[in-house]
Design a protein around this motif. Structure first.
Motif, mmCIF file in Angstrom:
data_model
loop_
_atom_site.group_PDB
_atom_site.id
_atom_site.type_symbol
_atom_site.label_atom_id
_atom_site.label_comp_id
_atom_site.label_asym_id
_atom_site.label_seq_id
_atom_site.Cartn_x
_atom_site.Cartn_y
_atom_site.Cartn_z
ATOM 1 N N ALA A 1 -3.792 -10.818 -8.625
ATOM 2 C CA ALA A 1 -3.250 -9.490 -8.289
ATOM 3 C C ALA A 1 -4.277 -8.394 -8.542
ATOM 4 O O ALA A 1 -4.321 -7.400 -7.816
ATOM 5 C CB ALA A 1 -1.988 -9.210 -9.106
ATOM 6 N N GLU B 1 3.614 -12.717 -14.253
ATOM 7 C CA GLU B 1 2.440 -13.299 -13.610
ATOM 8 C C GLU B 1 1.184 -12.952 -14.431
ATOM 9 O O GLU B 1 1.230 -12.064 -15.287
ATOM 10 C CB GLU B 1 2.335 -12.816 -12.172
ATOM 11 C CG GLU B 1 2.100 -11.331 -11.991
ATOM 12 C CD GLU B 1 1.743 -10.998 -10.539
ATOM 13 O OE1 GLU B 1 0.598 -11.275 -10.161
ATOM 14 O OE2 GLU B 1 2.600 -10.478 -9.805
ATOM 15 N N SER C 1 -3.730 -6.379 0.842
ATOM 16 C CA SER C 1 -3.037 -6.679 -0.401
ATOM 17 C C SER C 1 -3.550 -7.928 -1.092
ATOM 18 O O SER C 1 -3.947 -8.898 -0.447
ATOM 19 C CB SER C 1 -1.537 -6.836 -0.123
ATOM 20 O OG SER C 1 -0.835 -7.121 -1.316
ATOM 21 N N THR C 2 -3.521 -7.881 -2.423
ATOM 22 C CA THR C 2 -3.729 -9.098 -3.200
ATOM 23 C C THR C 2 -2.414 -9.880 -3.287
ATOM 24 O O THR C 2 -2.358 -10.926 -3.901
ATOM 25 C CB THR C 2 -4.245 -8.776 -4.618
ATOM 26 O OG1 THR C 2 -3.289 -7.916 -5.263
ATOM 27 C CG2 THR C 2 -5.593 -8.076 -4.571
ATOM 28 N N GLY D 1 -5.809 -2.494 -11.224
ATOM 29 C CA GLY D 1 -6.532 -3.129 -10.118
ATOM 30 C C GLY D 1 -7.125 -2.061 -9.217
ATOM 31 O O GLY D 1 -8.250 -1.603 -9.401
ATOM 32 N N ASN D 2 -6.322 -1.625 -8.252
ATOM 33 C CA ASN D 2 -6.767 -0.583 -7.331
ATOM 34 C C ASN D 2 -6.528 0.814 -7.927
ATOM 35 O O ASN D 2 -6.789 1.816 -7.289
ATOM 36 C CB ASN D 2 -6.023 -0.745 -6.001
ATOM 37 C CG ASN D 2 -6.905 -0.420 -4.814
ATOM 38 O OD1 ASN D 2 -8.117 -0.283 -4.941
ATOM 39 N ND2 ASN D 2 -6.300 -0.272 -3.655
ATOM 40 N N CYS D 3 -5.971 0.859 -9.116
ATOM 41 C CA CYS D 3 -5.851 2.085 -9.930
ATOM 42 C C CYS D 3 -4.744 3.045 -9.503
ATOM 43 O O CYS D 3 -4.705 4.195 -9.968
ATOM 44 C CB CYS D 3 -7.171 2.855 -9.981
ATOM 45 S SG CYS D 3 -8.471 1.969 -10.799
ATOM 46 N N GLY D 4 -3.842 2.603 -8.648
ATOM 47 C CA GLY D 4 -2.770 3.490 -8.217
ATOM 48 C C GLY D 4 -1.735 3.709 -9.299
ATOM 49 O O GLY D 4 -1.333 4.838 -9.577
ATOM 50 N N ASN D 5 -1.314 2.622 -9.946
ATOM 51 C CA ASN D 5 -0.183 2.721 -10.861
ATOM 52 C C ASN D 5 -0.487 3.569 -12.092
ATOM 53 O O ASN D 5 0.323 4.405 -12.482
ATOM 54 C CB ASN D 5 0.279 1.312 -11.274
ATOM 55 C CG ASN D 5 1.761 1.245 -11.547
ATOM 56 O OD1 ASN D 5 2.539 2.012 -10.979
ATOM 57 N ND2 ASN D 5 2.163 0.337 -12.413
ATOM 58 N N LYS E 1 5.677 -2.547 -7.162
ATOM 59 C CA LYS E 1 5.325 -1.957 -5.861
ATOM 60 C C LYS E 1 6.556 -1.388 -5.162
ATOM 61 O O LYS E 1 6.438 -0.466 -4.358
ATOM 62 C CB LYS E 1 4.667 -2.998 -4.957
ATOM 63 C CG LYS E 1 3.474 -3.697 -5.557
ATOM 64 C CD LYS E 1 2.234 -2.834 -5.560
ATOM 65 C CE LYS E 1 1.058 -3.619 -6.145
ATOM 66 N NZ LYS E 1 -0.174 -2.845 -6.205
ATOM 67 N N THR F 1 3.873 -5.935 -14.751
ATOM 68 C CA THR F 1 4.016 -5.427 -13.385
ATOM 69 C C THR F 1 4.653 -6.397 -12.385
ATOM 70 O O THR F 1 5.194 -5.974 -11.383
ATOM 71 C CB THR F 1 2.617 -5.027 -12.896
ATOM 72 O OG1 THR F 1 1.695 -6.054 -13.324
ATOM 73 C CG2 THR F 1 2.179 -3.714 -13.494
ATOM 74 N N ASN G 1 1.280 -8.589 -3.894
ATOM 75 C CA ASN G 1 2.537 -7.890 -4.183
ATOM 76 C C ASN G 1 2.812 -6.715 -3.245
ATOM 77 O O ASN G 1 3.965 -6.486 -2.861
ATOM 78 C CB ASN G 1 2.549 -7.409 -5.638
ATOM 79 C CG ASN G 1 2.903 -8.526 -6.591
ATOM 80 O OD1 ASN G 1 3.722 -9.383 -6.265
ATOM 81 N ND2 ASN G 1 2.290 -8.530 -7.763
ATOM 82 N N THR G 2 1.781 -5.970 -2.906
ATOM 83 C CA THR G 2 1.982 -4.854 -1.981
ATOM 84 C C THR G 2 2.514 -5.374 -0.649
ATOM 85 O O THR G 2 3.432 -4.784 -0.056
ATOM 86 C CB THR G 2 0.654 -4.096 -1.770
ATOM 87 O OG1 THR G 2 0.234 -3.577 -3.032
ATOM 88 C CG2 THR G 2 0.797 -2.958 -0.792
HETATM 89 C C1 AN7 Z 1 1.209 -7.586 -10.635
HETATM 90 O O1 AN7 Z 1 -0.649 -6.070 -4.164
HETATM 91 O O2 AN7 Z 1 -3.320 -4.304 -5.397
HETATM 92 O O3 AN7 Z 1 -3.925 -0.640 -10.301
HETATM 93 O O4 AN7 Z 1 -2.423 -5.408 -3.127
HETATM 94 O O5 AN7 Z 1 0.189 -6.843 -8.135
HETATM 95 O O6 AN7 Z 1 -1.960 0.095 -8.972
HETATM 96 O O7 AN7 Z 1 -3.561 -1.551 -8.028
HETATM 97 C C2 AN7 Z 1 -1.608 -5.334 -6.631
HETATM 98 C C3 AN7 Z 1 -1.866 -4.772 -7.837
HETATM 99 C C4 AN7 Z 1 -1.095 -4.871 -11.431
HETATM 100 C C5 AN7 Z 1 -2.612 -3.379 -10.211
HETATM 101 N N1 AN7 Z 1 -0.210 -5.856 -11.533
HETATM 102 O O8 AN7 Z 1 -2.029 -2.163 -9.865
HETATM 103 C C6 AN7 Z 1 -1.738 -5.513 -4.162
HETATM 104 C C7 AN7 Z 1 -2.306 -4.993 -5.419
HETATM 105 C C8 AN7 Z 1 0.220 -6.516 -10.444
HETATM 106 C C9 AN7 Z 1 -0.275 -6.169 -9.188
HETATM 107 C C10 AN7 Z 1 -1.630 -4.485 -10.223
HETATM 108 C C11 AN7 Z 1 -1.234 -5.149 -9.077
HETATM 109 P P1 AN7 Z 1 -2.907 -0.994 -9.255
#
Ligand code: AN7
Length: 418
Positions: A298, A345, A134-135, A237-241, A111, A375, A137-138
């Protein structure tokens, strides 16, 4: 900034906005926004040789970042290790398995790449407060970068579902922490509304400026590997990365720094896998998961906002998506820790558990060059690590008993070597 021709553009209807517009979705159609750069002029001013004169980091590639580097808010993010996972690769049957360890970032997750650019944008805009759902990390990352920039920071977290390391970071860096009796998806919906009404700048991955920082993962992978890998695998997760990294690879090709593209491969936990469902069933529209559940908190996300970008990345790149169970995640988390010395993690272990599964299914081929992105650092969730690891061995202060224990363990080692 206008001389660099930077624009915001709706990925859905194409509506354009000047780069100083404070907006998170298209005002006409509600679509996701993307940043448009002037690649023709960027092309003229960059080369790998030029990049390599600067430290490996997010800002090594500042010509490709749409903010003013003179205003940068940085904790020296990026420049994370790319490990050749030889022992793990041998065990599961891959010769060219690499791990990009994003846990080595300043706050322990990827992040930070996004926040250094996102918070720099906030400074450019002259806004004084930031927020996110956030879950975990954000919020940890935003809290740290907000502290560095002297901004007020508000974070909404799903109560009781954020790993201890992450929560402690948000708290210590001075964020105002709001624990919501609900899940991440509900927290994001609330915070998006609040940011539209109050003078708080939203730094979830809905924010396209943040994703610009995260695309540097692609640049670093090529920089470190010396080529484009066949496949990049990461947790979703939220698909940003996954969206950001795909953009990074496409940009390198556009500006003639590379000439191939990797297959983008997204891994989700079984209890939170709307993207996997969509890809496997070849659906046009996503079906959200209402009650996401997984040990990988996460990625305990059922309504990923960036799904259109992520699905496009996977389909355009001929990639795929796969889901893994909590027990597959835990098994891989231990293997990675014990065979490679890489502590991650649970969400990050999902990435490699997915690699193994896709290999077994015959989707991944044995000679592929694969980069798996891990991540987040294992210290994010020490509670979970303690629960899954071998228990500690407690003794009275009695050297005989301790020596006996050690000798029995040494005998096991000898047996294993034979
Ligand atoms: C370790 O912190 O959504 O698909 O609010 O912490 O870009 O969301 C974290 C996501 C993968 C997924 N690995 O990335 C948050 C949050 C770890 C993460 C993801 C998260 P995205």
């Amino acid at each position: 900034m206008s001389e660099r021709n930077i624009m915001l553009e709706c990925i859905n209807c194409g509506k354009k906005y000047p780069s100083d517009t404070v907006i998170y979705r298209c005002s006409s159609c509600g679509g996701l926004l993307d940043i448009i750069l002037d690649y023709d002029s960027i092309k003229e001013s960059i080369s790998w040789a030029k990049f390599k004169q600067r430290p490996l980091s997010v800002w090594r590639y500042y010509e490709l970042l749409p903010v003013n580097p003179k205003l940068k808010v940085s904790l020296l993010e990026g420049g994370t290790p790319l490990y050749h996972a030889k022992r793990l690769g041998e065990l599961i049957g891959l010769n060219n398995l690499y791990v990009k360890f994003e846990g080595a970032n300043p706050t322990g997750s990827f992040k930070d790449r996004g926040m250094t650019v996102g918070v720099t944008k906030v400074v450019e805009l002259g806004i004084k407060s930031v927020g996110c759902a956030s879950t975990g990390n954000t919020s940890a990352s935003l809290a740290a970068y907000a502290a560095k920039a002297g901004l007020a920071c508000f974070v909404l977290l799903p109560a009781g579902k954020v790993a201890m390391g992450k929560l402690s970071q948000a708290m210590l860096h001075g964020a105002h922490v709001i624990a919501l009796k609900g899940n991440f998806d509900q927290a994001l919906s609330i915070v998006e509304q609040i940011c539209n009404e109050e003078k708080i700048y939203l730094l979830n991955s809905l924010n396209p400026w943040r994703l610009e920082g995260q695309k540097t993962t692609a640049y670093e992978i090529v920089d470190q590997l010396g080529k484009v890998p066949d496949r990049v695998v990461l947790p979703v997760g939220n698909c940003g990365n996954i969206s950001a990294i795909w953009k990074g690879f496409k940009e390198l090709e556009t500006i003639y720094l590379t000439d191939t593209l990797p297959k983008m491969t997204g891994i989700q936990a079984k209890g939170a896998s709307p993207i996997v469902n969509m890809i496997k069933r070849n659906l046009k529209l996503i079906q959200f998961t209402d009650n996401p559940e997984t040990i990988a908190t996460a990625i305990r996300i059922g309504r990923p906002v960036n799904w259109p970008k992520a699905v496009k990345a996977i389909r355009e790149s001929n990639g795929t998506a796969e889901s893994v169970s909590d027990s597959e995640i835990i098994t891989m988390q231990k293997m990675l820790a014990k065979l490679e010395g890489i502590g991650v993690e649970p969400a990050s272990a999902a990435s490699l558990a997915g690699v193994q599964k896709l290999l077994e299914e015959g989707v991944i081929e044995r000679d592929e060059t694969i980069v798996s992105i891990t991540t987040g650092h294992m210290l994010k969730d020490p509670q979970e690590a303690i629960e899954i690891a071998e228990p500690v061995n407690e003794f009275e202060s009695d050297i005989i008993k301790i020596k006996y224990f050690i000798e029995s363990k040494l005998a096991e080692v000898v047996k294993a070597v034979r």
